[in-house]
Design a protein around this motif. Structure first.
Motif, PDB file in Angstrom:
ATOM      1  N   GLU A 103       0.867  -1.172   0.000  1.00 14.51           N
ATOM      2  CA  GLU A 103       0.000   0.000   0.000  1.00 14.51           C
ATOM      3  C   GLU A 103       0.914   1.236   0.000  1.00 14.51           C
ATOM      4  O   GLU A 103       1.513   1.587   1.030  1.00 14.51           O
ATOM      5  CB  GLU A 103      -0.872  -0.061   1.258  1.00 14.51           C
ATOM      6  N   ILE A 120      -0.566  -9.101   3.526  1.00 19.03           N
ATOM      7  CA  ILE A 120      -1.321  -9.200   2.278  1.00 19.03           C
ATOM      8  C   ILE A 120      -0.637  -8.359   1.210  1.00 19.03           C
ATOM      9  O   ILE A 120      -0.664  -7.134   1.253  1.00 19.03           O
ATOM     10  CB  ILE A 120      -2.772  -8.711   2.462  1.00 19.03           C
ATOM     11  N   LEU A 170       3.594  -6.521  10.091  1.00 21.57           N
ATOM     12  CA  LEU A 170       2.581  -5.471  10.184  1.00 21.57           C
ATOM     13  C   LEU A 170       1.409  -5.899   9.326  1.00 21.57           C
ATOM     14  O   LEU A 170       1.586  -6.263   8.174  1.00 21.57           O
ATOM     15  CB  LEU A 170       3.114  -4.159   9.611  1.00 21.57           C
ATOM     16  N   THR A 171       0.232  -5.864   9.876  1.00 21.44           N
ATOM     17  CA  THR A 171      -0.883  -6.301   9.057  1.00 21.44           C
ATOM     18  C   THR A 171      -2.164  -5.657   9.528  1.00 21.44           C
ATOM     19  O   THR A 171      -2.193  -5.028  10.569  1.00 21.44           O
ATOM     20  CB  THR A 171      -1.045  -7.823   9.115  1.00 21.44           C
ATOM     21  N   ASN A 172      -3.192  -5.801   8.771  1.00 15.46           N
ATOM     22  CA  ASN A 172      -4.514  -5.424   9.236  1.00 15.46           C
ATOM     23  C   ASN A 172      -5.427  -6.632   9.362  1.00 15.46           C
ATOM     24  O   ASN A 172      -6.629  -6.509   9.527  1.00 15.46           O
ATOM     25  CB  ASN A 172      -5.138  -4.364   8.317  1.00 15.46           C
ATOM     26  N   LEU A 173      -4.807  -7.797   9.296  1.00 17.48           N
ATOM     27  CA  LEU A 173      -5.581  -9.002   9.554  1.00 17.48           C
ATOM     28  C   LEU A 173      -5.435  -9.350  11.018  1.00 17.48           C
ATOM     29  O   LEU A 173      -4.357  -9.244  11.566  1.00 17.48           O
ATOM     30  CB  LEU A 173      -4.997 -10.181   8.769  1.00 17.48           C
ATOM     31  N   SER A 174      -6.478  -9.778  11.648  1.00 16.97           N
ATOM     32  CA  SER A 174      -6.264 -10.405  12.955  1.00 16.97           C
ATOM     33  C   SER A 174      -6.823 -11.807  12.822  1.00 16.97           C
ATOM     34  O   SER A 174      -8.020 -12.043  12.860  1.00 16.97           O
ATOM     35  CB  SER A 174      -6.963  -9.642  14.081  1.00 16.97           C
ATOM     36  N   ASP A 175      -5.901 -12.718  12.580  1.00 19.08           N
ATOM     37  CA  ASP A 175      -6.270 -14.025  12.082  1.00 19.08           C
ATOM     38  C   ASP A 175      -5.480 -15.069  12.852  1.00 19.08           C
ATOM     39  O   ASP A 175      -4.275 -15.052  12.826  1.00 19.08           O
ATOM     40  CB  ASP A 175      -5.891 -14.034  10.602  1.00 19.08           C
ATOM     41  N   SER A 176      -6.138 -15.971  13.518  1.00 23.12           N
ATOM     42  CA  SER A 176      -5.401 -16.880  14.406  1.00 23.12           C
ATOM     43  C   SER A 176      -4.399 -17.742  13.662  1.00 23.12           C
ATOM     44  O   SER A 176      -3.323 -18.019  14.165  1.00 23.12           O
ATOM     45  CB  SER A 176      -6.357 -17.773  15.185  1.00 23.12           C
ATOM     46  N   VAL A 232      -1.231  -5.127  14.551  1.00 20.60           N
ATOM     47  CA  VAL A 232      -2.325  -4.674  13.696  1.00 20.60           C
ATOM     48  C   VAL A 232      -2.139  -3.189  13.436  1.00 20.60           C
ATOM     49  O   VAL A 232      -2.169  -2.362  14.348  1.00 20.60           O
ATOM     50  CB  VAL A 232      -3.688  -4.923  14.369  1.00 20.60           C
ATOM     51  N   LYS A 233      -1.917  -2.841  12.176  1.00 19.21           N
ATOM     52  CA  LYS A 233      -1.560  -1.455  11.810  1.00 19.21           C
ATOM     53  C   LYS A 233      -2.527  -0.438  12.360  1.00 19.21           C
ATOM     54  O   LYS A 233      -2.144   0.584  12.922  1.00 19.21           O
ATOM     55  CB  LYS A 233      -1.506  -1.326  10.281  1.00 19.21           C
ATOM     56  N   SER A 234      -3.858  -0.726  12.218  1.00 14.00           N
ATOM     57  CA  SER A 234      -4.831   0.299  12.602  1.00 14.00           C
ATOM     58  C   SER A 234      -4.919   0.477  14.115  1.00 14.00           C
ATOM     59  O   SER A 234      -5.571   1.382  14.588  1.00 14.00           O
ATOM     60  CB  SER A 234      -6.208  -0.023  12.024  1.00 14.00           C
ATOM     61  N   ASP A 235      -4.244  -0.397  14.878  1.00 14.82           N
ATOM     62  CA  ASP A 235      -4.277  -0.258  16.329  1.00 14.82           C
ATOM     63  C   ASP A 235      -3.008   0.392  16.881  1.00 14.82           C
ATOM     64  O   ASP A 235      -2.911   0.626  18.078  1.00 14.82           O
ATOM     65  CB  ASP A 235      -4.450  -1.640  16.991  1.00 14.82           C
ATOM     66  N   HIS A 288     -10.073  -6.276   6.932  1.00 13.29           N
ATOM     67  CA  HIS A 288      -8.740  -5.884   6.446  1.00 13.29           C
ATOM     68  C   HIS A 288      -8.852  -4.709   5.487  1.00 13.29           C
ATOM     69  O   HIS A 288      -8.108  -3.729   5.587  1.00 13.29           O
ATOM     70  CB  HIS A 288      -8.086  -7.079   5.757  1.00 13.29           C
ATOM     71  N   ARG A 337      -9.609  -1.553   7.368  1.00 14.20           N
ATOM     72  CA  ARG A 337      -8.533  -1.045   8.219  1.00 14.20           C
ATOM     73  C   ARG A 337      -7.404  -0.379   7.439  1.00 14.20           C
ATOM     74  O   ARG A 337      -6.692   0.459   7.988  1.00 14.20           O
ATOM     75  CB  ARG A 337      -7.930  -2.189   9.024  1.00 14.20           C
ATOM     76  N   SER A 372      -5.677   2.991   8.600  1.00 13.44           N
ATOM     77  CA  SER A 372      -4.271   3.121   8.994  1.00 13.44           C
ATOM     78  C   SER A 372      -3.653   4.320   8.295  1.00 13.44           C
ATOM     79  O   SER A 372      -2.910   5.098   8.903  1.00 13.44           O
ATOM     80  CB  SER A 372      -3.471   1.869   8.614  1.00 13.44           C
ATOM     81  N   ASN A 413      -4.921   7.485   9.923  1.00 18.44           N
ATOM     82  CA  ASN A 413      -4.337   7.655  11.256  1.00 18.44           C
ATOM     83  C   ASN A 413      -2.895   8.126  11.190  1.00 18.44           C
ATOM     84  O   ASN A 413      -2.492   9.070  11.876  1.00 18.44           O
ATOM     85  CB  ASN A 413      -4.389   6.322  12.022  1.00 18.44           C
ATOM     86  N   TRP A 414      -2.110   7.426  10.403  1.00 18.97           N
ATOM     87  CA  TRP A 414      -0.679   7.728  10.371  1.00 18.97           C
ATOM     88  C   TRP A 414      -0.381   9.079   9.744  1.00 18.97           C
ATOM     89  O   TRP A 414       0.479   9.814  10.220  1.00 18.97           O
ATOM     90  CB  TRP A 414       0.079   6.601   9.663  1.00 18.97           C
ATOM     91  N   ARG A 428     -17.813 -12.495  14.726  1.00 17.84           N
ATOM     92  CA  ARG A 428     -17.287 -13.790  15.145  1.00 17.84           C
ATOM     93  C   ARG A 428     -18.146 -14.395  16.236  1.00 17.84           C
ATOM     94  O   ARG A 428     -18.353 -15.600  16.285  1.00 17.84           O
ATOM     95  CB  ARG A 428     -15.850 -13.645  15.630  1.00 17.84           C
ATOM     96  N   THR A 474     -12.648 -20.859  15.101  1.00 19.24           N
ATOM     97  CA  THR A 474     -11.578 -20.690  14.126  1.00 19.24           C
ATOM     98  C   THR A 474     -10.748 -19.439  14.374  1.00 19.24           C
ATOM     99  O   THR A 474      -9.612 -19.361  13.955  1.00 19.24           O
ATOM    100  CB  THR A 474     -12.158 -20.596  12.702  1.00 19.24           C
ATOM    101  N   LYS A 475     -11.308 -18.457  15.032  1.00 18.38           N
ATOM    102  CA  LYS A 475     -10.562 -17.216  15.207  1.00 18.38           C
ATOM    103  C   LYS A 475     -10.677 -16.695  16.630  1.00 18.38           C
ATOM    104  O   LYS A 475     -11.699 -16.861  17.278  1.00 18.38           O
ATOM    105  CB  LYS A 475     -11.153 -16.133  14.288  1.00 18.38           C
ATOM    106  N   PRO A 476      -9.620 -16.047  17.103  1.00 16.97           N
ATOM    107  CA  PRO A 476      -9.743 -15.405  18.421  1.00 16.97           C
ATOM    108  C   PRO A 476     -10.397 -14.053  18.226  1.00 16.97           C
ATOM    109  O   PRO A 476     -10.360 -13.494  17.132  1.00 16.97           O
ATOM    110  CB  PRO A 476      -8.277 -15.215  18.831  1.00 16.97           C
TER     111      PRO A 476
END
Lengths: 136, 519
Positions: free
Chosen positions: A16, A60, A87-93, A109-112, B290, B293, B297, B300-301, B344, B513-515
């Motif tokens: 990006e 990604i 660095l990502t914007n996924l929060s994926d286990s 997570v970038k946005s955090d 994703h 966000r 981002s 924000n930045w 979720r 599957t996800k937290p």
């Protein structure tokens, strides 16, 4: 500007472009030498050529994504120990557990995260806050 | 030389013959129809047999009234015999006398006949009984046949039913041996009826957990149902005969006869499709968040850079505008996180993974996150921890989300100089987390709605636009899924106290599957 950082090279791999630019600006302003890559394949090539002190890696991305680049990086002699911050914007286990398995530890997570906090994180990873030498 | 037969031989014979004997003369009417006869001579047994006395010289119609109506065949046959000279024999029921007679008739000379009577009433009775018995037996046989057919039909229907049930059905006896397996189960498992029936279910059918490990015997659904007597529902992975893995949902119900468990029925459903759909939904949500966000981002930045004092010289007004934009963007990021968690929760795909956690440390860490805000608002925060509480089995991420939510609300809605008290103590088999604040409180009318999605009380909305209205919903959902509880007491403008309990033993482990993401 922290003079300790002058000798450190950071590779930022991010597809990006606006994010790539602002990250570069922030770290450059701080005194780091920043090299860039726009996708995983470019990132791998640059990393293996330049041996940066730390890699900020997006997940990604086109051509080759972050996890694949990481896996390939770890196959290299130098690459297996290179410090990486995902660095990502996924929060994926699945990605988190894969990342932990690859020995990353930092998965942000970038946005955090603010740029300032990110900077602090990078400096602590490099041991700069403790004024320890080059991170291995 | 012919032996001489004494004269009285015939007389004795006549008298002594066991049958009744009657020598009669036939009477014909003008048309020549036999209508009557006269008894000329009868023997002793005649009277005995028929019960008729003094019949000699009399007409039968006099002696047995109604005989012509009841037994017209007598006249017909006697008439015929006496006319033709041809002997006959027959059986008849003489109703006026209530006896069955076997009668032999011959004609010594034309117009006359001799009838020999044999009482066969007893024989007839026996015959009838036999006949009745035969009929009864026949009926029973027929009924039996009908029942057999009904049963066969019923069995066929049941078999057809079982065969057509789309889900796999396996029934076992109380020792876990398979007794019935339907076609759908055969197809699902890849085993045939013969290969499974009689074998132990647990041994023959391989079930695995999410990590691919064989489920231990004691936790197999059939065992659980047989032992506990309760219906067990579970999702697991089935390994077919050919080694292929199939995700299935299994419901096992024990069945009882007279209160004793005599077996269990397991119904299997192939949930591959459902899992695929769930996976697609989850991936969509992940991808969507994703995508949301990424621009966040960026905003924000860039705003952060803009507001960095040393690089850019902004006028106060410009700074204000940039700050507002930054705040709004931050809110949006929180909303995306919250929505991700909500989706979720709603899809039931979030994981609960308990590990031993020092709960006091965890709570303290969350309070630390709010340090900046707390000192900015000059809030007084006191903490009371039961020293006996050290480690509990709980999911650290979820615990963090719960504490963050409670603290966030307390800090956000308590005005400057206010008080917050956080305490941690034991309550029975649970841990009780209490957060007391001296904040704006919750209006009584709106209290029942506080855990609703996207709900914010009026006084909160008046205060600012910052809350998502999702925090309490998410917190409650987490607690519902992990065996905990949440409730509160509040008075407007006085303050609010939130109570959360978590089971000491173990947060119920939940496969997903996800937290959930924390902030």
């Amino acid at each position: 500007m922290d003079t300790h950082v002058k000798n450190y090279k950071i590779l930022i791999v991010e597809d990006e472009l606006p994010l790539l630019k602002v990250l570069t600006d922030k770290f450059t302003a701080e005194g780091f030498t920043v090299i860039q890559a726009k996708d995983g394949s470019e990132g791998l090539a640059v990393a293996l050529k330049e041996h940066p002190d730390l890699i900020l890696l997006d997940i990604i991305m086109p051509v080759m994504d972050g996890m694949t680049m990481l896996k390939k990086l770890r196959e290299d002699n130098w690459g297996q120990n290179a410090p990486v911050v995902m660095l990502t914007n996924l929060s994926d286990s699945k990605n988190v557990s894969d990342a932990i398995a690859s020995g990353i530890g930092d998965f942000l997570v970038k946005s955090d995260w603010t740029l300032e906090d990110l900077l602090t994180k990078v400096k602590s990873r490099l041991g700069l806050s403790k004024k320890i030498g080059q991170y291995k | 030389m012919k032996p001489q037969v004494p004269n009285d031989f015939y007389k004795t014979l006549f008298e002594r013959v066991l049958d009744g004997l009657a020598y009669c003369q036939m009477i014909f009417d003008k048309q020549g129809n036999p209508v009557d006869f006269v008894y000329l001579r009868v023997n002793k047994n005649f009277a005995k047999l028929t019960g008729l006395k003094d019949v000699v010289g009399k007409k039968v119609t006099e002696v047995i009234p109604g005989i012509s109506t009841s037994n017209p065949e007598l006249f017909e046959i006697y008439g015929r015999v006496s006319r033709t000279g041809k002997s006959e024999e027959f059986e008849t029921y003489v109703e006026p006398l209530s006896i069955w007679l076997f009668i032999s008739v011959y004609s010594p000379k034309k117009g006359f006949f001799v009838a020999l009577f044999h009482n066969i009433t007893e024989r007839k009775r026996i015959e009838k009984n036999l006949e009745d018995a035969k009929k009864a037996a026949q009926n029973v046989l027929e009924d039996l046949q009908v029942e057999k057919e009904k049963l066969a039909e019923s069995i066929a229907k049941d078999e057809a039913l079982l065969a057509s049930i789309g889900n796999g059905v396996i029934a076992t006896d109380q020792d876990d041996k398979v007794v019935v397996i339907n076609k759908a189960a055969e197809d699902l498992l890849g085993f045939t009826n013969e290969e499974i029936v009689g074998k132990s279910f647990v041994q023959a059918i391989s079930l695995r957990d999410a990590e691919g490990n064989i489920i231990p015997d004691a936790q197999q659904p059939i065992r659980l149902a047989l032992i506990s007597g309760k219906t067990t529902t579970t999702t697991t992975t089935l390994v077919r005969k050919d080694g292929a893995k199939v995700p299935v949902a299994i419901i096992v119900t024990p069945f009882k006869l007279n209160d004793k468990i005599i077996g269990a029925i397991a119904v299997f459903r192939d949930i591959t499709k459902e899992k695929e759909i769930d996976k697609a939904k989850t991936e969509f949500v992940s991808l969507a968040s994703h995508q949301l966000r990424t621009p966040l981002s960026t905003i924000n930045w860039y705003l952060e850079m803009l507001l960095a004092e040393d690089k850019t010289k902004l006028s106060d007004e410009q700074k204000e505008y940039a700050k507002e934009a930054a705040a709004a963007s931050k809110r949006m990021a929180e909303l995306v996180n919250a929505l991700l968690n909500v989706s979720r929760i709603e899809m039931g795909t979030f994981t609960v993974e308990p590990e031993p956690i020092n709960i006091a440390e965890a709570v303290k860490a969350v309070i630390l996150e709010f340090e900046h805000k707390i000192s900015e608002k000059k809030l007084v925060v006191s903490q009371v921890y039961d020293p006996s509480l050290s480690k509990i089995m709980t999911d650290p991420k979820l615990l963090t989300i719960i504490c963050q939510n409670l603290l966030e609300n307390a800090v956000h809605y308590t005005p400057e100089g206010g008080k917050i008290k956080v305490s941690l103590k034991r309550k029975g088999s649970d841990i009780l987390i209490t957060v007391v604040d001296s904040g704006i409180g919750i209006p009584k009318i709106q209290q029942p709605m506080m855990f609703g999605k996207l709900f914010r009380a009026d006084n909160a909305r008046k205060k600012d636009n910052e809350g998502t209205g999702l925090g309490l919903y998410i917190t409650k959902a987490i607690l519902d899924h992990s065996g905990g509880k949440i409730w509160f007491e509040s008075e407007e403008n006085k303050g609010t106290t939130f109570y959360v309990t978590l089971p000491l033993e173990e947060m119920r482990k939940k496969e997903g599957t996800k937290p959930l993401s924390d902030t």
